[in-house]
Motif scaffolding. Sequence first.
Motif, mmCIF file in Angstrom:
data_model
loop_
_atom_site.group_PDB
_atom_site.id
_atom_site.type_symbol
_atom_site.label_atom_id
_atom_site.label_comp_id
_atom_site.label_asym_id
_atom_site.label_seq_id
_atom_site.Cartn_x
_atom_site.Cartn_y
_atom_site.Cartn_z
ATOM 1 N N ALA A 116 0.853 -1.197 0.000
ATOM 2 C CA ALA A 116 0.000 0.000 0.000
ATOM 3 C C ALA A 116 0.883 1.239 0.000
ATOM 4 C CB ALA A 116 -0.914 0.007 1.223
ATOM 5 N N PRO A 117 0.359 2.380 -0.487
ATOM 6 C CA PRO A 117 1.128 3.625 -0.425
ATOM 7 C C PRO A 117 1.129 4.197 0.987
ATOM 8 C CG PRO A 117 -1.028 4.041 -1.375
ATOM 9 C CD PRO A 117 -0.959 2.561 -1.128
ATOM 10 N N LYS A 118 2.228 4.811 1.379
ATOM 11 C CA LYS A 118 2.338 5.363 2.737
ATOM 12 C C LYS A 118 1.316 6.464 2.997
ATOM 13 C CE LYS A 118 7.116 4.454 4.005
ATOM 14 N NZ LYS A 118 8.504 4.872 3.835
ATOM 15 N N PRO A 172 3.243 -10.187 5.365
ATOM 16 C CA PRO A 172 3.993 -8.922 5.378
ATOM 17 C C PRO A 172 3.185 -7.803 4.718
ATOM 18 C CG PRO A 172 5.379 -10.731 4.609
ATOM 19 C CD PRO A 172 3.972 -11.258 4.673
ATOM 20 N N TYR A 173 3.197 -6.635 5.360
ATOM 21 C CA TYR A 173 2.461 -5.467 4.854
ATOM 22 C C TYR A 173 3.487 -4.364 4.607
ATOM 23 C CZ TYR A 173 -0.990 -1.622 4.843
ATOM 24 O OH TYR A 173 -1.764 -0.535 4.516
ATOM 25 N N PHE A 174 3.681 -4.020 3.347
ATOM 26 C CA PHE A 174 4.688 -3.027 2.980
ATOM 27 C C PHE A 174 4.018 -1.727 2.559
ATOM 28 C CE2 PHE A 174 6.717 -7.140 2.099
ATOM 29 C CZ PHE A 174 7.861 -7.017 2.866
ATOM 30 N N MET A 175 4.418 -0.634 3.204
ATOM 31 C CA MET A 175 3.907 0.683 2.831
ATOM 32 C C MET A 175 5.011 1.399 2.059
ATOM 33 S SD MET A 175 1.750 1.682 6.268
ATOM 34 C CE MET A 175 0.614 2.798 5.444
ATOM 35 N N VAL A 176 4.754 1.694 0.796
ATOM 36 C CA VAL A 176 5.783 2.223 -0.098
ATOM 37 C C VAL A 176 5.597 3.715 -0.341
ATOM 38 C CG1 VAL A 176 6.100 -0.029 -1.208
ATOM 39 C CG2 VAL A 176 4.480 1.609 -2.193
ATOM 40 N N THR A 177 6.694 4.390 -0.616
ATOM 41 C CA THR A 177 6.664 5.846 -0.810
ATOM 42 C C THR A 177 5.940 6.232 -2.096
ATOM 43 O OG1 THR A 177 8.787 5.930 0.311
ATOM 44 C CG2 THR A 177 8.119 7.911 -0.864
ATOM 45 N N ASN A 178 6.185 5.488 -3.189
ATOM 46 C CA ASN A 178 5.620 5.824 -4.493
ATOM 47 C C ASN A 178 5.047 4.541 -5.105
ATOM 48 O OD1 ASN A 178 5.382 6.236 -7.362
ATOM 49 N ND2 ASN A 178 6.649 8.071 -7.143
ATOM 50 N N LEU A 179 3.716 4.414 -5.087
ATOM 51 C CA LEU A 179 3.085 3.168 -5.517
ATOM 52 C C LEU A 179 3.301 2.901 -7.003
ATOM 53 C CD1 LEU A 179 1.418 0.740 -4.590
ATOM 54 C CD2 LEU A 179 -0.646 2.021 -5.176
ATOM 55 N N ALA A 180 3.175 3.927 -7.846
ATOM 56 C CA ALA A 180 3.352 3.733 -9.291
ATOM 57 C C ALA A 180 4.765 3.241 -9.596
ATOM 58 C CB ALA A 180 3.057 5.033 -10.041
ATOM 59 N N ARG A 181 5.756 3.818 -8.901
ATOM 60 C CA ARG A 181 7.143 3.377 -9.114
ATOM 61 C C ARG A 181 7.319 1.926 -8.663
ATOM 62 N NH1 ARG A 181 10.468 7.391 -6.578
ATOM 63 N NH2 ARG A 181 10.526 6.166 -4.666
ATOM 64 N N ARG A 227 -6.431 5.327 -7.999
ATOM 65 C CA ARG A 227 -6.067 6.637 -8.542
ATOM 66 C C ARG A 227 -5.668 6.467 -10.009
ATOM 67 N NH1 ARG A 227 -1.660 8.335 -4.252
ATOM 68 N NH2 ARG A 227 -1.356 6.087 -4.317
ATOM 69 N N GLN A 228 -5.793 7.553 -10.773
ATOM 70 C CA GLN A 228 -5.564 7.484 -12.224
ATOM 71 C C GLN A 228 -4.159 6.987 -12.573
ATOM 72 O OE1 GLN A 228 -7.517 7.682 -14.949
ATOM 73 N NE2 GLN A 228 -9.177 7.745 -13.438
ATOM 74 N N LEU A 229 -3.144 7.466 -11.849
ATOM 75 C CA LEU A 229 -1.768 7.050 -12.150
ATOM 76 C C LEU A 229 -1.596 5.558 -11.886
ATOM 77 C CD1 LEU A 229 1.096 7.709 -13.029
ATOM 78 C CD2 LEU A 229 1.600 8.427 -10.683
ATOM 79 N N THR A 230 -2.196 5.061 -10.813
ATOM 80 C CA THR A 230 -2.134 3.628 -10.507
ATOM 81 C C THR A 230 -2.807 2.841 -11.622
ATOM 82 O OG1 THR A 230 -2.317 4.183 -8.152
ATOM 83 C CG2 THR A 230 -2.670 1.883 -8.755
#
Length: 254
Positions: free
Chosen positions: A136-138, A160-169, A213-216
């Motif tokens: 998920a995004p942070k 494991p649950y990972f919260m990432v800075t930039n989901l699209a990246r 979201r549109q970018l996702t």
Amino acid sequence: MSSSSSSSSAKVLFGFHAVGVRLKTAPQSIVEIHFEGTRRDARMRQFLDRAREAGARLIESDALRIARLAGSHGHQGVAARVQPLPGARSLDDLLDGLEEAGGVPLLLVLDGVTDPHNLGACLRVADGAGAQAVIAPKDHAAGISATVAKVASGAAETVPYFMVTNLARTLGELKERAIRCIGTSGDAERSVYQADLKQPVALVLGAEGDGMRQLTRRTCDELVRIPMQGAVESLNVSVASGVCLFEALRQRIG
């Protein structure tokens, strides 16, 4: 990938399922278990027997004290203070390990799921279907809390649950690893049952109502829909996650 696992950030677990799973999987990490002394039913007796067998420190408490510790009145008379469990340090570590073991990635990506009850239910279905991680995004997501752990019925301990800075990246980096990113959308032409989910895949779902979201959405390799036969237009995100993940499991074991 810029990510960190927060599956171990819950310092308090409450409810029979959540505490029971920790007793079963990592009893040495339990600092103490508070239990409601006035509750003497069979479920509590069995739970206390298991806790004593595991060598856990038991403290008799009243319902109010347990509610304060848990931050909720839905504690069922049980709350535990626990040490964080060691997990995969990053999503990269987890995927490297999976690659080495010859595993086929099945990941759940949640874009904009901020409700802790939804997140807990998503973790539970991810565990049930054998997904190796939830991402998920942070900045657009619920973190792991005692409420999430309670709803997840132990899955917050195992998935494991990972919260990432930039989901699209991050989705781009998954694609570089040949993991296909398949998003869900009500207006997609193909149904999830027509998609090939036997291959390495990340299933991407947005929050109920707003969706991804549109970018996702643009970053996904493919969009699929869950066929709806009734009057309602969409499913709760945890139910939709279950439909998609268990379709992947059906294809893989079928």
